[in-house]
Write a protein that holds these residues in place. Structure first.
Motif, PDB file in Angstrom:
ATOM      1  N   SER A   1       0.823  -1.216   0.000  1.00 34.65           N
ATOM      2  CA  SER A   1       0.000   0.000   0.000  1.00 34.65           C
ATOM      3  C   SER A   1       0.848   1.253   0.000  1.00 34.65           C
ATOM      4  O   SER A   1       1.775   1.407   0.781  1.00 34.65           O
ATOM      5  CB  SER A   1      -0.904   0.013   1.232  1.00 34.65           C
TER       6      SER A   1
ATOM      7  N   THR B   1       2.634   8.793  -7.908  1.00 28.98           N
ATOM      8  CA  THR B   1       4.088   8.869  -7.984  1.00 28.98           C
ATOM      9  C   THR B   1       4.590   8.136  -9.213  1.00 28.98           C
ATOM     10  O   THR B   1       5.498   8.577  -9.897  1.00 28.98           O
ATOM     11  CB  THR B   1       4.722   8.205  -6.739  1.00 28.98           C
TER      12      THR B   1
ATOM     13  N   GLY C   1      10.867   4.835  -4.397  1.00 30.01           N
ATOM     14  CA  GLY C   1      10.127   6.046  -4.727  1.00 30.01           C
ATOM     15  C   GLY C   1       8.721   5.755  -5.200  1.00 30.01           C
ATOM     16  O   GLY C   1       7.821   6.550  -5.037  1.00 30.01           O
ATOM     17  N   ASP C   2       8.512   4.619  -5.799  1.00 27.32           N
ATOM     18  CA  ASP C   2       7.157   4.222  -6.181  1.00 27.32           C
ATOM     19  C   ASP C   2       6.956   2.793  -5.695  1.00 27.32           C
ATOM     20  O   ASP C   2       7.900   2.020  -5.654  1.00 27.32           O
ATOM     21  CB  ASP C   2       6.978   4.300  -7.697  1.00 27.32           C
ATOM     22  N   ASN C   3       5.714   2.503  -5.334  1.00 28.50           N
ATOM     23  CA  ASN C   3       5.452   1.159  -4.814  1.00 28.50           C
ATOM     24  C   ASN C   3       5.169   0.141  -5.911  1.00 28.50           C
ATOM     25  O   ASN C   3       4.978  -1.039  -5.623  1.00 28.50           O
ATOM     26  CB  ASN C   3       4.287   1.195  -3.828  1.00 28.50           C
TER      27      ASN C   3
ATOM     28  N   ALA D   1       1.187   6.683   2.548  1.00 30.33           N
ATOM     29  CA  ALA D   1       1.648   7.203   3.843  1.00 30.33           C
ATOM     30  C   ALA D   1       1.905   8.703   3.764  1.00 30.33           C
ATOM     31  O   ALA D   1       1.466   9.465   4.625  1.00 30.33           O
ATOM     32  CB  ALA D   1       2.909   6.469   4.270  1.00 30.33           C
TER      33      ALA D   1
ATOM     34  N   ALA E   1       0.759  10.815   1.603  1.00 28.96           N
ATOM     35  CA  ALA E   1      -0.502  11.528   1.364  1.00 28.96           C
ATOM     36  C   ALA E   1      -1.366  11.606   2.632  1.00 28.96           C
ATOM     37  O   ALA E   1      -2.036  12.609   2.871  1.00 28.96           O
ATOM     38  CB  ALA E   1      -1.274  10.831   0.246  1.00 28.96           C
TER      39      ALA E   1
HETATM   40  N1  GLU Z   1       5.700   4.957  -0.254  1.00 29.47           N
HETATM   41  C1  GLU Z   1       4.947   6.119  -0.622  1.00 29.47           C
HETATM   42  C2  GLU Z   1       3.855   6.401   0.394  1.00 29.47           C
HETATM   43  O1  GLU Z   1       3.436   5.573   1.107  1.00 29.47           O
HETATM   44  C3  GLU Z   1       4.222   5.967  -1.941  1.00 29.47           C
HETATM   45  C4  GLU Z   1       4.977   5.554  -3.121  1.00 29.47           C
HETATM   46  C5  GLU Z   1       4.019   5.445  -4.310  1.00 29.47           C
HETATM   47  O2  GLU Z   1       3.189   6.339  -4.515  1.00 29.47           O
HETATM   48  O3  GLU Z   1       4.036   4.435  -4.994  1.00 29.47           O
HETATM   49  O4  GLU Z   1       3.353   7.465   0.474  1.00 29.47           O
END
Ligand code: GLU
Length: 380
Positions: free
Chosen positions: A58, A224, A160-162, A61, A63
């Protein structure tokens, strides 16, 4: 295997579901979209009731945590200074934890939060460690919820991106399917928001980097990754024997919708996860020591079994848990290489013992096998 989403989901035993920030978080008020998340939890509970294992990756975090710090999120997340994003992520992961616990509670399902850095999925020892934790949670019927460990990682060592994190996780645990829930219903021949003639691509049978030309950058707002990082995820997944579906999460019960008739793009892998894992082991290892095993153990290994301490006659070299070792027969012929669950010193204490005696001898046990069969690559 069929190309139909429903059949692919039906055939999968271990599934990773990735949920993007835009889906989880209401852009206007910065809170979790709890009703929507409850509907996803209901879909996942249905998959689990069919005996499947599910791991969630997920985002959200940063945001969810941004409001408490007064961060304006109307721009791209990349425009926010790193230390602010990290502080927001620390706050937001608590919110992620609460939102998922609440969503799964009606189904009597317990969630566990895990924060991973790229090295936890890429380097052999942390990889084995994270894998063991995840597999233990799955064995106990829990739902791991994973996010990147944004709070301490520096720009150079972040995913940086999930999207890619989810693919690495799927690879690490030998999942057979990764479902990327996103705001788009898949890959198009162009950017469908800009180009009316862009056509939806339902199936990609052979991933190629040429596809990256079709992908646009992430849109402004909470996103992202965008399509580019999803394609990079598809490359990692399909190489690791994991099928991947990009599907829209805009609807409630998005996984159930996908099982009915809703559009998506399926990236098919021609490999099996275990085969891909063994390839990964052979290409990543440099043996740190060797084990001489008896004839019974040679037979067991060649018959597809794990290596138990009882079959080991001698240990040479100095290695740590998770290191690669060579396995030799008593004539010095190489039988296999593998990743060992115990260090050389521990191994010398338990060599020749029954697996049930490991805990008595060492005072603890990391499992019955010295090397699990999934971590063994037999020599041709
Ligand atoms: N790990 C980041 C978060 O939880 C998001 C990364 C992404 O948007 O994929 O905010």
């Amino acid at each position: 295997m069929s190309n139909n989403h429903s059949d692919v989901i039906h055939a999968a035993q271990r599934i990773v579901v990735k949920i993007g920030s835009v889906l989880l978080v209401d852009e206007k008020n910065g809170h979790a979209r709890q009703d929507w998340l409850n509907s996803v939890a209901s879909d996942i509970a249905a998959l689990k009731s069919q005996g499947k294992e599910v791991v969630v990756v997920s985002s959200g975090a940063i945001a969810l945590g941004r409001q408490a710090l007064g961060i304006d999120y109307t721009n791209r997340p990349s425009s926010i200074p790193l230390e602010q994003k990290q502080a927001a992520a620390a706050l937001g992961n608590v919110e992620i934890s609460k939102a998922y616990a609440q969503a799964f509670a009606p189904f009597d399902q317990q969630t566990a939060l895990i924060l991973l850095s790229p090295r936890d999925t890429e380097e052999r020892k942390p990889h084995l460690n994270a894998r063991a934790t995840l597999l233990t949670l799955l064995k106990h019927n829990k739902i791991p919820v994973i996010n990147e460990n944004d709070t301490v990682s520096t720009a150079e060592i972040r995913f940086g991106d999930n999207d890619r994190l989810a693919a690495r996780v799927a690879q690490m645990i030998g999942a057979d399917l990764l479902i990327q829930l996103s705001t788009t219903d898949g890959l198009y021949t162009g950017d469908p928001t800009q180009d009316d003639t862009a056509e939806h691509i339902p199936l990609v049978e052979n991933y190629s980097d040429d596809l990256l030309d079709m992908a646009g950058e992430a849109p402004a707002g909470l996103s992202t990754g965008g399509m580019k990082s999803k394609l990079e995820a598809a490359r990692i997944a399909t190489k690791a024997g994991v099928n991947m579906i990009i599907a829209s999460g805009k609807l409630d019960n998005p996984i159930a919708a996908l099982q009915r008739d809703v559009k998506g793009t399926l990236f098919k892998s021609s490999l099996k996860p275990l085969k891909a894992r063994k390839k990964w082991i052979s290409s990543h290892v440099h043996a740190e020591g060797s084990l001489i095993i008896d004839d019974g153990a040679v037979k067991a290994l060649q018959g597809g079994k794990s290596l138990l301490p009882a079959g080991v006659a001698k240990i040479d070299g100095d290695f740590a848990m998770g290191d690669a070792v060579q396995i030799l027969d008593k004539h010095g012929h190489m039988i296999a290489i593998g990743l060992i669950n115990y260090s050389a010193n521990e191994g010398r204490l338990i060599l020749g013992c029954k697996s049930t005696d490991i805990a008595d001898v060492l005072g603890y046990s990391r499992g019955d096998t010295l090397i699990h069969r999934d971590d063994l690559v037999l020599q041709a």
